[in-house]
Design a protein around this motif. Structure first.
Motif, mmCIF file in Angstrom:
data_model
loop_
_atom_site.group_PDB
_atom_site.id
_atom_site.type_symbol
_atom_site.label_atom_id
_atom_site.label_comp_id
_atom_site.label_asym_id
_atom_site.label_seq_id
_atom_site.Cartn_x
_atom_site.Cartn_y
_atom_site.Cartn_z
ATOM 1 N N GLY A 1 11.049 -6.700 63.494
ATOM 2 C CA GLY A 1 9.596 -5.798 64.184
ATOM 3 C C GLY A 1 8.358 -6.060 63.049
ATOM 4 N N ARG A 2 7.506 -5.880 63.794
ATOM 5 C CA ARG A 2 6.204 -6.002 62.934
ATOM 6 C C ARG A 2 4.833 -5.295 63.852
ATOM 7 N NH1 ARG A 2 7.087 -12.005 62.774
ATOM 8 N NH2 ARG A 2 8.535 -12.099 60.659
ATOM 9 N N GLN A 3 4.014 -4.767 62.972
ATOM 10 C CA GLN A 3 2.745 -4.074 63.625
ATOM 11 C C GLN A 3 1.650 -4.730 62.985
ATOM 12 O OE1 GLN A 3 4.171 0.073 63.104
ATOM 13 N NE2 GLN A 3 3.532 0.600 65.286
ATOM 14 N N ALA A 4 0.541 -4.728 63.589
ATOM 15 C CA ALA A 4 -0.952 -5.044 63.174
ATOM 16 C C ALA A 4 -2.086 -4.373 63.757
ATOM 17 C CB ALA A 4 -0.951 -6.676 63.128
ATOM 18 N N VAL A 5 -2.814 -4.079 63.073
ATOM 19 C CA VAL A 5 -4.192 -3.354 63.646
ATOM 20 C C VAL A 5 -5.436 -4.182 62.862
ATOM 21 C CG1 VAL A 5 -5.479 -1.197 63.749
ATOM 22 C CG2 VAL A 5 -2.891 -0.984 63.937
ATOM 23 N N ARG A 6 -6.443 -4.225 63.806
ATOM 24 C CA ARG A 6 -7.657 -4.700 63.303
ATOM 25 C C ARG A 6 -8.570 -3.744 63.565
ATOM 26 N NH1 ARG A 6 -11.684 -9.978 63.946
ATOM 27 N NH2 ARG A 6 -13.378 -8.906 63.236
ATOM 28 N N ALA A 7 -9.408 -3.097 62.715
ATOM 29 C CA ALA A 7 -10.550 -2.162 62.977
ATOM 30 C C ALA A 7 -11.737 -2.625 62.213
ATOM 31 C CB ALA A 7 -10.121 -0.618 62.398
ATOM 32 N N GLY A 8 -12.921 -3.120 63.055
ATOM 33 C CA GLY A 8 -13.848 -3.558 62.102
ATOM 34 C C GLY A 8 -13.420 -5.014 61.080
ATOM 35 N N LYS A 9 -13.753 -4.617 59.997
ATOM 36 C CA LYS A 9 -13.494 -5.588 59.119
ATOM 37 C C LYS A 9 -11.977 -5.519 58.504
ATOM 38 C CE LYS A 9 -15.206 -3.449 54.914
ATOM 39 N NZ LYS A 9 -16.235 -3.881 53.667
ATOM 40 N N TRP A 10 -11.395 -4.499 58.757
ATOM 41 C CA TRP A 10 -9.939 -4.237 58.008
ATOM 42 C C TRP A 10 -8.995 -4.721 59.086
ATOM 43 C CZ3 TRP A 10 -10.473 -3.244 53.199
ATOM 44 C CH2 TRP A 10 -11.530 -2.371 52.558
ATOM 45 N N LYS A 11 -7.851 -5.244 58.401
ATOM 46 C CA LYS A 11 -6.761 -5.699 59.243
ATOM 47 C C LYS A 11 -5.557 -5.187 58.236
ATOM 48 C CE LYS A 11 -4.057 -8.743 61.580
ATOM 49 N NZ LYS A 11 -4.046 -10.001 61.370
ATOM 50 N N ALA A 12 -4.591 -4.295 59.071
ATOM 51 C CA ALA A 12 -3.518 -4.070 58.259
ATOM 52 C C ALA A 12 -2.094 -4.465 59.084
ATOM 53 C CB ALA A 12 -3.395 -2.336 58.559
ATOM 54 N N LEU A 13 -1.073 -4.670 58.448
ATOM 55 C CA LEU A 13 0.156 -5.160 58.906
ATOM 56 C C LEU A 13 1.359 -4.319 58.122
ATOM 57 C CD1 LEU A 13 -1.671 -7.926 58.110
ATOM 58 C CD2 LEU A 13 -0.020 -8.632 59.379
ATOM 59 N N ARG A 14 2.597 -4.026 58.995
ATOM 60 C CA ARG A 14 3.569 -3.663 58.378
ATOM 61 C C ARG A 14 4.646 -4.286 59.034
ATOM 62 N NH1 ARG A 14 3.828 2.471 59.590
ATOM 63 N NH2 ARG A 14 3.602 2.980 57.152
ATOM 64 N N HIS A 15 5.601 -4.693 58.139
ATOM 65 C CA HIS A 15 6.893 -5.508 58.600
ATOM 66 C C HIS A 15 8.180 -4.669 58.393
ATOM 67 C CE1 HIS A 15 4.310 -8.839 57.836
ATOM 68 N NE2 HIS A 15 4.019 -8.225 56.916
ATOM 69 N N LYS A 16 9.303 -5.239 59.143
ATOM 70 C CA LYS A 16 10.572 -4.611 59.126
ATOM 71 C C LYS A 16 10.731 -3.208 59.743
ATOM 72 C CE LYS A 16 12.126 -8.237 57.206
ATOM 73 N NZ LYS A 16 12.810 -9.437 57.896
ATOM 74 N N LEU A 17 9.884 -3.014 60.924
ATOM 75 C CA LEU A 17 9.912 -1.789 61.468
ATOM 76 C C LEU A 17 11.228 -1.177 61.800
ATOM 77 C CD1 LEU A 17 7.194 -0.116 62.348
ATOM 78 C CD2 LEU A 17 6.660 -2.382 61.383
#
Length: 471
Positions: free
Chosen positions: A400-416
């Motif tokens: 399981g993974r999640q990702a978000v992009r807001a403007g110039k920022w990109k965040a990811l989380r793994h092993k949900l």
């Protein structure tokens, strides 16, 4: 005098009717094609003249994203106008003996909305959102006509035992796991072109989710393969040959995998050219929105070599990753007389924007709910383009993974599924589009905001759970 006034009135009415005519829509969805596999996105080794011409005659997007980084949920996101925190199908959940988890009866699709607006609707290629006879079958989700692979597992083979014509199984004599006779992409293409022939005099929505160039790497030994047969240094790929021990999910051995893959991409490009030529034959190009894109980033199965071809266009990641290489896709829109030729847009959009855009362009009913926004102002160069506060993705395999992009920022989380509150990676795409430098430690407040967005965007699904259930 009366005849002159009558003639003038008829011309005026004719002009008004022409102005009010609904645009045809052709949406071509490649399978596992990296943006970098196309010449107009920088490809140097593979020829894609027809898609490159589309880019020259339309608008090429540079920050457009898939629904997620694998087939079924990405297509669900596209057709429902919802990101993978909301859309019904969020993973590749297989049903035996054939098919995938079906879209629920309550799910509303782009095809249903366009059909309600008077469009003839057809889908030709790979479905993967519900077997024949289920709530997710193409004919239950707005398509008058479907021809192709209903089951994406079946589409691992280019010489399948059968395809589906609506709810009728079409047996392909001479095909199977031991024999090759009829190449499915060619049969499907013939049906897609025939749909244009049949519906040229009425508004139509033609959805072409082609199986090319998904693994397996396979095709006839014809001009497309010969174009590259001796072009590259090759290392044979040992897979599962057609024969007594073959199975449906496996991929065949390939003597020249690079040449085979390149030939498949060029074949797909030629089929795009055939669709455009058929539209031009009937004088339909001036009133047809033609879109080309891919369902996720480039694959590495079956001998494919995305590093050699720079298939991810220099971005990090491949299919199944939520890094940019797994989800940022090619997206080209040609609409003669409406979309300015040779333009490029950096609008940060995603598959869930397609539904509100096309229903607005078609004058179709709006969806009951969508996470998308219409980018019609960007296409037409008119009005103020609304922007997303953020874009969100989920991936339900590999822990399981999640990702978000807001403007110039990109965040990811793994092993949900084992650590739903695990560490977050953060990247500044304006400085680091290849996501090489995790700057989370330097920006704790940004990380906190991105974590908040991950929580609010995800609605837990009993069918496709992302986080570990509480005891």
């Amino acid at each position: 005098m009366k005849k002159q006034w009558l003639l003038a009135g008829m011309l005026l009415l004719s002009s008004f009717c022409m102005a009010q005519k609904k645009p045809n829509i052709v949406f071509i969805l490649a399978d596992d094609l990296g943006a970098g596999d196309l010449g107009c996105y920088g490809q140097q080794k593979i020829k894609t003249p027809n898609i490159d011409k589309m880019a020259k005659q339309g608008m090429r997007f540079t920050s457009f994203y898939c629904g997620t980084s694998v087939c079924a949920p990405s297509r669900s996101s596209l057709l429902t106008g919802q990101h993978t925190g909301h859309t019904y199908v969020r993973g590749n959940k297989e049903i035996q003996p054939e098919g995938q988890e079906p879209l629920a009866d309550s799910v509303q699709t782009l095809a249903q909305l366009l059909k309600e607006a008077g469009y003839a609707t057809g889908a030709f290629g790979k479905w993967g959102l519900g077997m024949v006879g289920t709530t997710g079958a193409p004919d239950r989700k707005g398509f008058d006509k479907f021809f192709g692979y209903n089951c994406q597992r079946q589409s691992h083979r280019y010489y399948p035992t059968h395809l589906w014509n609506n709810d009728q199984k079409v047996i392909l004599e001479g095909n199977g796991l031991e024999h090759k006779n009829k190449y499915a992409p060619e049969l499907i293409q013939q049906q897609a072109l025939a749909f244009i022939d049949e519906h040229k005099d009425q508004p139509f929505f033609l959805f072409i989710p082609t199986v090319l160039p998904h693994a397996e790497l396979a095709g006839p030994n014809d001009a497309f393969y010969k174009m590259y047969e001796n072009a590259f240094e090759e290392k044979p790929h040992k897979g599962m040959d057609y024969g007594p021990n073959a199975n449906l999910a496996g991929y065949q051995s390939v003597e020249k995998p690079r040449a085979t893959f390149a030939g498949m991409v060029s074949r797909m490009d030629a089929q795009v050219g055939e669709v455009l030529a058929r539209l031009e034959k009937y004088g339909l190009l001036d009133n047809t929105i033609v879109i080309f894109t891919s369902d996720n980033g480039p694959h590495r199965e079956g001998g494919a070599d995305p590093v050699f071809f720079n298939s991810a266009a220099g971005l990090r990641g491949f299919k199944r990753d939520l890094y940019e290489g797994g989800i940022r896709t090619s997206f080209i829109v040609q609409w003669k007389g409406k979309v300015k030729a040779g333009t490029t847009s950096n609008f940060a959009g995603a598959f869930w924007d397609v539904l509100p855009t096309l229903t607005q362009a078609a004058g179709a009913p709006a969806a009951r709910y969508t996470d998308g926004i219409s980018f019609l102002p960007t296409l037409l160069g008119k009005g103020v383009q609304k922007q997303h506060d953020y874009l969100y993705w989920e991936f339900h395999e590999d822990g399981g993974r999640q990702a978000v992009r807001a403007g110039k920022w990109k965040a990811l989380r793994h092993k949900l599924k084992t650590d739903p509150n695990g560490p977050v990676e953060l990247y500044d795409l304006s400085k680091d589009p290849a996501e090489k430098h995790n700057v989370a430690a330097a920006h704790p407040s940004i990380v906190k905001e991105m974590e908040k967005r991950m929580r609010e965007a995800h609605v837990e699904s009993p069918v496709f759970p992302l986080v570990k259930a509480e005891k």
